[in-house]
Motif scaffolding. Sequence first.
Motif, short mmCIF file in Angstrom:
data_model
loop_
_atom_site.label_atom_id
_atom_site.label_comp_id
_atom_site.label_asym_id
_atom_site.label_seq_id
_atom_site.Cartn_x
_atom_site.Cartn_y
_atom_site.Cartn_z
N VAL A 48 -25.43 84.49 -41.27
CA VAL A 48 -25.70 83.11 -40.87
C VAL A 48 -24.78 82.71 -39.73
N THR A 49 -25.35 81.90 -38.78
CA THR A 49 -24.52 81.28 -37.74
C THR A 49 -24.49 79.78 -38.01
N TYR A 50 -23.33 79.16 -37.75
CA TYR A 50 -23.15 77.74 -38.00
C TYR A 50 -22.79 77.03 -36.68
N ASP A 51 -23.29 75.78 -36.58
CA ASP A 51 -22.90 74.99 -35.42
C ASP A 51 -21.57 74.31 -35.69
N GLN A 52 -21.12 73.50 -34.74
CA GLN A 52 -19.81 72.90 -34.87
C GLN A 52 -19.73 71.87 -35.99
N TYR A 53 -20.92 71.49 -36.49
CA TYR A 53 -20.94 70.51 -37.57
C TYR A 53 -20.98 71.18 -38.95
N GLY A 54 -20.97 72.53 -38.97
CA GLY A 54 -21.01 73.25 -40.24
C GLY A 54 -22.40 73.47 -40.77
N ASP A 55 -23.42 73.12 -39.97
CA ASP A 55 -24.81 73.31 -40.37
C ASP A 55 -25.33 74.63 -39.82
N PRO A 56 -26.29 75.23 -40.55
CA PRO A 56 -26.90 76.47 -40.04
C PRO A 56 -27.49 76.25 -38.66
N TYR A 57 -27.25 77.17 -37.76
CA TYR A 57 -27.73 77.05 -36.38
C TYR A 57 -28.93 77.98 -36.20
N ASP A 58 -30.08 77.39 -35.91
CA ASP A 58 -31.31 78.18 -35.76
C ASP A 58 -31.86 77.94 -34.36
N PRO A 59 -31.72 78.92 -33.46
CA PRO A 59 -32.23 78.75 -32.09
C PRO A 59 -33.73 78.48 -32.05
N ASP A 60 -34.48 79.11 -32.98
CA ASP A 60 -35.92 78.89 -33.00
C ASP A 60 -36.24 77.45 -33.33
N GLU A 61 -35.49 76.88 -34.23
CA GLU A 61 -35.68 75.48 -34.59
C GLU A 61 -35.38 74.58 -33.41
N GLU A 62 -34.37 74.91 -32.65
CA GLU A 62 -34.00 74.14 -31.45
C GLU A 62 -35.12 74.16 -30.42
N GLU A 63 -35.68 75.37 -30.22
CA GLU A 63 -36.74 75.50 -29.22
C GLU A 63 -37.97 74.71 -29.64
N GLU A 64 -38.29 74.76 -30.97
CA GLU A 64 -39.44 74.01 -31.46
C GLU A 64 -39.24 72.52 -31.30
N SER A 65 -38.00 72.09 -31.55
CA SER A 65 -37.68 70.67 -31.43
C SER A 65 -37.80 70.19 -30.00
N SER A 66 -37.31 71.01 -29.05
CA SER A 66 -37.36 70.61 -27.64
C SER A 66 -38.78 70.60 -27.11
N SER A 67 -39.63 71.51 -27.63
CA SER A 67 -41.01 71.56 -27.15
C SER A 67 -41.82 70.37 -27.63
N SER A 68 -41.41 69.77 -28.75
CA SER A 68 -42.13 68.62 -29.26
C SER A 68 -41.58 67.30 -28.71
N ALA A 69 -40.50 67.38 -27.97
CA ALA A 69 -39.92 66.16 -27.39
C ALA A 69 -40.82 65.60 -26.31
N PRO A 70 -40.84 64.26 -26.13
CA PRO A 70 -41.69 63.66 -25.10
C PRO A 70 -41.28 64.13 -23.71
N GLU A 71 -42.29 64.26 -22.83
CA GLU A 71 -42.02 64.71 -21.47
C GLU A 71 -41.26 63.62 -20.71
N ILE A 72 -40.36 64.06 -19.88
CA ILE A 72 -39.58 63.14 -19.06
C ILE A 72 -40.12 63.18 -17.63
N ASP A 73 -40.44 62.00 -17.10
CA ASP A 73 -40.98 61.93 -15.75
C ASP A 73 -39.93 62.42 -14.75
N THR A 74 -40.38 63.28 -13.86
CA THR A 74 -39.49 63.76 -12.81
C THR A 74 -39.63 62.86 -11.58
N VAL A 75 -38.64 62.90 -10.74
CA VAL A 75 -38.64 62.07 -9.54
C VAL A 75 -39.63 62.63 -8.53
N ASP A 76 -40.42 61.75 -7.92
CA ASP A 76 -41.36 62.14 -6.87
C ASP A 76 -40.58 62.29 -5.57
N VAL A 77 -40.34 63.53 -5.18
CA VAL A 77 -39.52 63.79 -4.00
C VAL A 77 -40.15 63.20 -2.74
#
Length: 266
Positions: free
Chosen positions: A178-207
């Motif tokens: 097991v790997t742990y993050d700085q908060y002592g919780d299990p660190y799952d990179p796959d969970e992080e990726e899934e979470s980021s993919s479900s996050a709302p899109e952020i508008d980029t600046v129109d150059v």
Amino acid sequence: MKQGKRWLAVVCAVLLAAALAGCSIPMPGFADYDVSAYIQGLLDSSYKASHGEFMSLASATLEDAQENNTTTVENAAVEFCNTYNLLADDAQMDRLEDIMARALTQARYTVKEEQKVDTGYYLEVDVSSITNFSGLTRQLESLRQQAQDEATAEDSSSQPEDDRYVASEGYDEYGNYVTYDQYGDPYDPDEEEESSSSAPEIDTVDVNQLYTDLVLDYCEGQLADLRYDEEPRTVALDILQTDQGELQLDMNQIKTIDQTVLRLEP
């Protein structure tokens, strides 16, 4: 965008054509033409939005006279965009037209006395070109890079930051690695990726929009200190007179005056 309207103005009106429908000069009488006064009134109406003389000499309505200025300003804005490959939306084009209109009110030209010739009339217009909007390629390249840098910085600052990191790793009591993050919780990179993919899109600046705004800021700043050619350029006008006494003006000659009054060269 209003490009369709503006391209129509370029092709069909050619700057001041609205003032000379059919390329004919409506003058009262037959033998006593004051061509110089008419051209003076036409240019004042088109560049400086001073319509009184033109309305009087051409028996034109205020609406017709105002169209001289509107068409000239719109085409100057389109010509600027064409010269520097600038893509502007409606609001930006309106702003550019306002800048061109304010520059044109400070146009410098002198209409000389007409001369009667066999074919009609000949006269010259001396023009001191406004040069602030010419030769801007390098300046605009710098503004484009500035827009790119600002857009990149703003996009970076708007991205959500994941402050989690692997603090420790090892085997748990069940023998699982097991790997742990700085908060002592299990660190799952796959969970992080899934979470980021479900996050709302952020508008980029129109150059491009940012770049166009920077260009307009620069152009507006030029209005406070317009520069002119030291030596005026002479534009010749040959005005033909028909057998019926009607005067006809080649609109390409008027277009030459427009291009000389407000010089736009890369």
